[in-house]
Design an enzyme around this catalytic site. Sequence first.
Site, PDB file in Angstrom:
ATOM      1  N   ASN A   4       0.865  -1.182   0.000  1.00  0.00           N
ATOM      2  CA  ASN A   4       0.000   0.000   0.000  1.00  0.00           C
ATOM      3  C   ASN A   4       0.895   1.223   0.000  1.00  0.00           C
ATOM      4  O   ASN A   4       1.503   1.556   1.014  1.00  0.00           O
ATOM      5  CB  ASN A   4      -0.895  -0.033   1.255  1.00  0.00           C
ATOM      6  CG  ASN A   4      -1.780   1.203   1.355  1.00  0.00           C
ATOM      7  OD1 ASN A   4      -1.811   2.041   0.448  1.00  0.00           O
ATOM      8  ND2 ASN A   4      -2.497   1.318   2.457  1.00  0.00           N
ATOM      9  N   TRP A   5       0.956   1.870  -1.147  1.00  0.00           N
ATOM     10  CA  TRP A   5       1.836   3.037  -1.271  1.00  0.00           C
ATOM     11  C   TRP A   5       1.268   4.279  -0.573  1.00  0.00           C
ATOM     12  O   TRP A   5       1.963   5.265  -0.438  1.00  0.00           O
ATOM     13  CB  TRP A   5       2.071   3.340  -2.752  1.00  0.00           C
ATOM     14  CG  TRP A   5       3.133   2.493  -3.376  1.00  0.00           C
ATOM     15  CD1 TRP A   5       3.856   1.499  -2.765  1.00  0.00           C
ATOM     16  CD2 TRP A   5       3.620   2.576  -4.728  1.00  0.00           C
ATOM     17  NE1 TRP A   5       4.755   0.953  -3.650  1.00  0.00           N
ATOM     18  CE2 TRP A   5       4.636   1.590  -4.851  1.00  0.00           C
ATOM     19  CE3 TRP A   5       3.306   3.362  -5.835  1.00  0.00           C
ATOM     20  CZ2 TRP A   5       5.321   1.400  -6.054  1.00  0.00           C
ATOM     21  CZ3 TRP A   5       3.991   3.171  -7.028  1.00  0.00           C
ATOM     22  CH2 TRP A   5       4.987   2.188  -7.138  1.00  0.00           C
ATOM     23  N   LYS A   6      -0.005   4.226  -0.197  1.00  0.00           N
ATOM     24  CA  LYS A   6      -0.663   5.390   0.425  1.00  0.00           C
ATOM     25  C   LYS A   6      -0.439   6.630  -0.458  1.00  0.00           C
ATOM     26  O   LYS A   6      -0.392   6.498  -1.669  1.00  0.00           O
ATOM     27  CB  LYS A   6      -0.160   5.573   1.856  1.00  0.00           C
ATOM     28  CG  LYS A   6      -0.304   4.267   2.668  1.00  0.00           C
ATOM     29  CD  LYS A   6      -0.128   4.429   4.132  1.00  0.00           C
ATOM     30  CE  LYS A   6      -0.328   3.070   4.808  1.00  0.00           C
ATOM     31  NZ  LYS A   6      -0.210   3.116   6.254  1.00  0.00           N
ATOM     32  N   HIS A  89      -9.676   0.957   4.789  1.00  0.00           N
ATOM     33  CA  HIS A  89      -8.411   1.179   5.503  1.00  0.00           C
ATOM     34  C   HIS A  89      -8.636   2.101   6.704  1.00  0.00           C
ATOM     35  O   HIS A  89      -9.432   3.029   6.641  1.00  0.00           O
ATOM     36  CB  HIS A  89      -7.371   1.790   4.552  1.00  0.00           C
ATOM     37  CG  HIS A  89      -5.992   1.743   5.126  1.00  0.00           C
ATOM     38  ND1 HIS A  89      -5.550   2.655   6.048  1.00  0.00           N
ATOM     39  CD2 HIS A  89      -4.975   0.858   4.944  1.00  0.00           C
ATOM     40  CE1 HIS A  89      -4.305   2.334   6.400  1.00  0.00           C
ATOM     41  NE2 HIS A  89      -3.943   1.258   5.735  1.00  0.00           N
ATOM     42  N   GLU A  91      -6.968   4.451   7.859  1.00  0.00           N
ATOM     43  CA  GLU A  91      -6.732   5.885   7.617  1.00  0.00           C
ATOM     44  C   GLU A  91      -7.955   6.535   6.977  1.00  0.00           C
ATOM     45  O   GLU A  91      -8.254   7.696   7.220  1.00  0.00           O
ATOM     46  CB  GLU A  91      -5.469   6.057   6.760  1.00  0.00           C
ATOM     47  CG  GLU A  91      -4.214   5.789   7.590  1.00  0.00           C
ATOM     48  CD  GLU A  91      -3.028   5.249   6.826  1.00  0.00           C
ATOM     49  OE1 GLU A  91      -3.014   5.310   5.584  1.00  0.00           O
ATOM     50  OE2 GLU A  91      -2.090   4.731   7.491  1.00  0.00           O
ATOM     51  N   GLU A 158      -5.387  -5.255  10.169  1.00  0.00           N
ATOM     52  CA  GLU A 158      -4.394  -4.211  10.396  1.00  0.00           C
ATOM     53  C   GLU A 158      -4.688  -3.502  11.713  1.00  0.00           C
ATOM     54  O   GLU A 158      -5.486  -2.554  11.746  1.00  0.00           O
ATOM     55  CB  GLU A 158      -4.456  -3.174   9.263  1.00  0.00           C
ATOM     56  CG  GLU A 158      -4.125  -3.720   7.905  1.00  0.00           C
ATOM     57  CD  GLU A 158      -3.530  -2.661   6.994  1.00  0.00           C
ATOM     58  OE1 GLU A 158      -2.424  -2.896   6.502  1.00  0.00           O
ATOM     59  OE2 GLU A 158      -4.149  -1.595   6.807  1.00  0.00           O
ATOM     60  N   GLY A 164       2.285   2.266  10.776  1.00  0.00           N
ATOM     61  CA  GLY A 164       3.179   3.415  10.697  1.00  0.00           C
ATOM     62  C   GLY A 164       3.878   3.746  12.007  1.00  0.00           C
ATOM     63  O   GLY A 164       4.488   4.799  12.157  1.00  0.00           O
ATOM     64  N   SER A 204       3.315  -2.193  10.107  1.00  0.00           N
ATOM     65  CA  SER A 204       4.772  -2.182  10.314  1.00  0.00           C
ATOM     66  C   SER A 204       5.473  -3.478   9.903  1.00  0.00           C
ATOM     67  O   SER A 204       6.458  -3.885  10.511  1.00  0.00           O
ATOM     68  CB  SER A 204       5.104  -1.838  11.772  1.00  0.00           C
ATOM     69  OG  SER A 204       4.663  -0.527  12.075  1.00  0.00           O
ATOM     70  N   GLY A 225       3.018  -1.082   4.230  1.00  0.00           N
ATOM     71  CA  GLY A 225       2.858   0.286   3.753  1.00  0.00           C
ATOM     72  C   GLY A 225       4.238   0.858   3.482  1.00  0.00           C
ATOM     73  O   GLY A 225       4.774   0.735   2.376  1.00  0.00           O
ATOM     74  N   GLY A 226       4.851   1.427   4.514  1.00  0.00           N
ATOM     75  CA  GLY A 226       6.176   2.060   4.381  1.00  0.00           C
ATOM     76  C   GLY A 226       7.199   1.173   3.688  1.00  0.00           C
ATOM     77  O   GLY A 226       7.938   1.628   2.802  1.00  0.00           O
TER      78      GLY A 226
END
Length: 240
Positions: A4-6, A89, A91, A158, A164, A204, A225-226
């Site tokens: 997930n590049w967000k 998600h 977010e 998640e 994050g 993470s 993600g990151g």
Amino acid sequence: MAGNWKMNKTSEEARSFLGDFKLFVKDARDCDIVICAPFTLLPLLKKELENTNIKVGAQNIFYEDSGAYTGEVSALMVKEFCSYVIIGHSERRKYFNETNEIVNKKVKKALERGLKVIFCLGETLEEREKGITKQIVETQLREGLSKTTIENIVIAYEPVWAIGTGKTATPAQAEEVHIFLRELLRQLYNQEIADSTRIIYGGSVNQENASAILNMPNIDGCLPGGASLEASSFSNIIKS
Ligand code: 13P
């Protein structure tokens, strides 16, 4: 294995990532690989990833096909470029007030338009400390997937406190929730659905902790993600 590049990467950055990434994972044929990118990158990813083992996903859709919804993008529109979409998600739930009801409408529309859904759920730290993790994820699953089919859904657990933050759930903590979700699928659908539905973990995940997480019997993949922003770390996660 979905990244997930967000809200990250310009087209130049995406091109440079893909140049390396395609090479790094070209032999990874025994798993599905998806990159969930911002809308602006979807045409580029479609073109660059044609005839590769990497699939393209979006990170959101609106639940109508078209109309006066300034700033929104529909399932019909993203379907031109990709086969997956992330829905629900945390977010989106947190910053854009998406409720289980809205998430449910989006899931229905995505499935109706032939997209595969990566359906996210997870508890906050406060909810975990109160001991209501299972209640929360059960409500999210029951309401988010109310009156939908299940065949084209991947469930992504998640925990919000692990996103994050660098604070991953331990493999055992994640496995416990995955077992619970699988049992819930058995109750809501049947044993075959419970066994065949993919339940993946996000929060993470990185190249150091991925293999311990992926070794758990009920964890079928992950959603970094990151760590999906770097070709080398995402491909190392996939290799593990
Ligand atoms: P991080 O891997 O950056 O914690 O993000 C996880 C996530 O939210 C994927 O959807």
